[in-house]
Motif scaffolding. Structure first.
Motif, PDB file in Angstrom:
ATOM      1  N   UNK A 102      55.874  33.860   8.524  1.00  0.00           N
ATOM      2  CA  UNK A 102      54.863  34.424   9.432  1.00  0.00           C
ATOM      3  C   UNK A 102      53.656  33.520   9.657  1.00  0.00           C
ATOM      4  N   UNK A 103      53.704  32.278   9.206  1.00  0.00           N
ATOM      5  CA  UNK A 103      52.642  31.328   9.506  1.00  0.00           C
ATOM      6  C   UNK A 103      52.717  30.931  10.978  1.00  0.00           C
ATOM      7  N   UNK A 104      51.667  30.258  11.434  1.00  0.00           N
ATOM      8  CA  UNK A 104      51.577  29.790  12.815  1.00  0.00           C
ATOM      9  C   UNK A 104      51.397  28.278  12.796  1.00  0.00           C
ATOM     10  N   UNK A 105      52.167  27.591  13.638  1.00  0.00           N
ATOM     11  CA  UNK A 105      52.060  26.156  13.805  1.00  0.00           C
ATOM     12  C   UNK A 105      51.582  25.879  15.227  1.00  0.00           C
ATOM     13  N   UNK A 106      50.402  25.275  15.359  1.00  0.00           N
ATOM     14  CA  UNK A 106      49.854  24.908  16.659  1.00  0.00           C
ATOM     15  C   UNK A 106      50.087  23.416  16.845  1.00  0.00           C
ATOM     16  N   UNK A 107      50.642  23.055  17.991  1.00  0.00           N
ATOM     17  CA  UNK A 107      50.967  21.652  18.230  1.00  0.00           C
ATOM     18  C   UNK A 107      50.751  21.292  19.688  1.00  0.00           C
ATOM     19  N   UNK A 108      50.889  20.018  20.006  1.00  0.00           N
ATOM     20  CA  UNK A 108      50.797  19.605  21.400  1.00  0.00           C
ATOM     21  C   UNK A 108      52.190  19.271  21.923  1.00  0.00           C
ATOM     22  N   UNK A 109      52.245  18.906  23.199  1.00  0.00           N
ATOM     23  CA  UNK A 109      53.543  18.673  23.832  1.00  0.00           C
ATOM     24  C   UNK A 109      54.304  17.494  23.240  1.00  0.00           C
ATOM     25  N   UNK A 110      53.651  16.638  22.452  1.00  0.00           N
ATOM     26  CA  UNK A 110      54.338  15.537  21.779  1.00  0.00           C
ATOM     27  C   UNK A 110      55.343  16.031  20.749  1.00  0.00           C
ATOM     28  N   UNK A 111      55.224  17.303  20.375  1.00  0.00           N
ATOM     29  CA  UNK A 111      56.126  17.886  19.382  1.00  0.00           C
ATOM     30  C   UNK A 111      57.076  18.907  19.999  1.00  0.00           C
ATOM     31  N   UNK A 112      57.166  18.907  21.309  1.00  0.00           N
ATOM     32  CA  UNK A 112      58.027  19.873  21.981  1.00  0.00           C
ATOM     33  C   UNK A 112      59.492  19.518  21.745  1.00  0.00           C
TER      34      UNK A 112
END
Length: 181
Positions: A102-112
Motif C-alpha cells: 500500500x505504499x506510493x511510488x511517485x516518479x517521472x516519465x523516465x520510469x514509465x
C-alpha cells in the motif's frame, strides 16, 4: 559499489529504525553527476552528447522517502550516464526493502514501464503515481475542472510567481493514480 551497499544498508537497517520512520510515499529520480570532460581518469564514467552538449560523468538514482515536511534518501544506485533511468533503477525497484504493501511510488516519465508498473502493483502492492503532461486529455480535463471552482492562489514558490495553483484533493488522486495496464 560496496560503498553504496553500505550506505543503503545503514539507512534501511539502522537509521530508519533508530529514527522510528518508515515512509509510505517514495519519490524516485535520477540526476547527472558531471565531472571534468577533459579528464579521462574518472573510473567508469561515460561521455555522452545530450541536446548538442558533450558531457562526462555518472548517473545517480535516489529513492527518497517523504517524511512530513522533509525526507530521507532511502536507497541509492550509481551508474553510467549512458544508462536509461529505468534500467539504472530497475533492480532496485524490484528488490528494495523500502516498499511496503500500500505504499506510493511517485516518479517521472523516465520510469514509465508497463512491466514495472504492473509488477509493483500486482506483486509488491505498491501504487504508482505519474504526473500528467500539459498535452494529455487528463491534464486538460483537470484544469477545466479546477477552473470551474475558481479558487486560484499564487504559487508559494517565488520563482513561479507567474503561476497560479489550486488544490483539488478529489481530482489529484484521479489525475495521478495509475492502474494496472
Amino acid at each position: 559499489m560496496n560503498g553504496l551497499l553500505s550506505i543503503n544498508t545503514y539507512v534501511q537497517d539502522y537509521l530508519c529504525p533508530k529514527l522510528d520512520v518508515q515512509p509510505c510515499i517514495h519519490i524516485l529520480d535520477c540526476t547527472k553527476v558531471l565531472v571534468n570532460l577533459d579528464n579521462d581518469n574518472y573510473e567508469n564514467s561515460s561521455v555522452v552528447k545530450i541536446d548538442g552538449e558533450t558531457m562526462r560523468g555518472y548517473k545517480l538514482g535516489v529513492l527518497r522517502g517523504v517524511l512530513d515536511d522533509s525526507g530521507i534518501a532511502e536507497e541509492i544506485v550509481f551508474g553510467t550516464l549512458k544508462t536509461h533511468d529505468m534500467e539504472q533503477c530497475r533492480q532496485m525497484l524490484r528488490t528494495t526493502s523500502c516498499f511496503q504493501e500500500n505504499d506510493i511510488w511517485i516518479n517521472d516519465r523516465g520510469f514509465l514501464s508497463r512491466e514495472m508498473v504492473n509488477y509493483l502493483k500486482k506483486v509488491r502492492k505498491v501504487d504508482t503515481y505519474l504526473p500528467a503532461k500539459e498535452n494529455m486529455t487528463l491534464y486538460q480535463d483537470a484544469v477545466k475542472l479546477a477552473a470551474t471552482n475558481g479558487k486560484w492562489q499564487k504559487h508559494p514558490n517565488r520563482k513561479r510567481k507567474e503561476q497560479d495553483i489550486m488544490l483539488r484533493c478529489a481530482c489529484a488522486l484521479f489525475i495521478m493514480r495509475s492502474y494496472i495496464i
